[in-house]
Design an enzyme around this catalytic site. Structure first.
Site, PDB file in Angstrom:
ATOM      1  N   HIS A  58       0.800  -1.233   0.000  1.00  0.00           N
ATOM      2  CA  HIS A  58       0.000   0.000   0.000  1.00  0.00           C
ATOM      3  C   HIS A  58       0.830   1.278   0.000  1.00  0.00           C
ATOM      4  CE1 HIS A  58       1.173  -0.520   4.140  1.00  0.00           C
ATOM      5  NE2 HIS A  58       0.949   0.783   4.299  1.00  0.00           N
ATOM      6  N   HIS A  73       1.708   6.953  -0.886  1.00  0.00           N
ATOM      7  CA  HIS A  73       0.823   6.162  -0.024  1.00  0.00           C
ATOM      8  C   HIS A  73      -0.491   5.949  -0.760  1.00  0.00           C
ATOM      9  CE1 HIS A  73      -1.071   4.646   3.601  1.00  0.00           C
ATOM     10  NE2 HIS A  73       0.131   4.655   4.158  1.00  0.00           N
TER      11      HIS A  73
END
Length: 150
Positions: A58, A73
């Site tokens: 992620h 992110h």
């Protein structure tokens, strides 16, 4: 020296203050911008030339040869997905070029699972005033997102 930081995803540029996470919204990890990604399965590309120094499904950090590190992110609290829905294309320590695919994901699927798919792009360990020429409106993956005065 000025470092061109490219958008890792296609979407709409938004200020960090719109990220629904205080760590990013208050620039606690560094200045930058966020991209509200287009929905649909897509590659996430490296924002700069460098080495992948941190790699999670992620999120990832690419450090340039000059020592600048950029954090990408993918969504908020997506660590809770434990990698589900993310396909990695590189390994930690790998050299990458700006625009090279790092991860494939589907922001619509992330959103359907109850997570905000917004993507903060952060100049790590940087002062706010070094982030210049921020893009606005729509961007494609690989387009200039901001300049980092080093």
């Amino acid at each position: 020296m000025t470092l061109r930081v490219a958008s890792p995803v296609s979407g709409r540029v938004v200020p960090l203050t719109e990220v629904p996470d205080p760590v990013f919204a208050q620039a606690m990890v560094g200045p930058g911008v966020a991209v509200e990604p287009d929905r649909g399965r897509a590659d996430v590309v490296s924002p700069v030339d460098g080495t992948v120094v941190t790699l999670h499904p992620h999120a990832f950090v690419v450090a340039t040869s000059e020592g600048a590190a950029v954090l990408v992110h993918l969504g908020i609290d997506t660590v809770k997905r434990k990698g589900e829905g993310f396909t990695l294309h590189v390994v930690k320590g790998e050299a990458v070029r700006a625009g090279q695919p790092v991860v494939t994901w589907d922001p619509a699927e992330v959103e359907a699972a109850g997570f905000a798919p917004i993507c903060p792009v952060i100049a790590l360990d940087a002062a706010p005033e070094v982030v210049l020429d921020q893009a606005g409106g729509p961007v494609a993956a690989g387009d200039a997102l901001f300049s980092w005065q080093r």
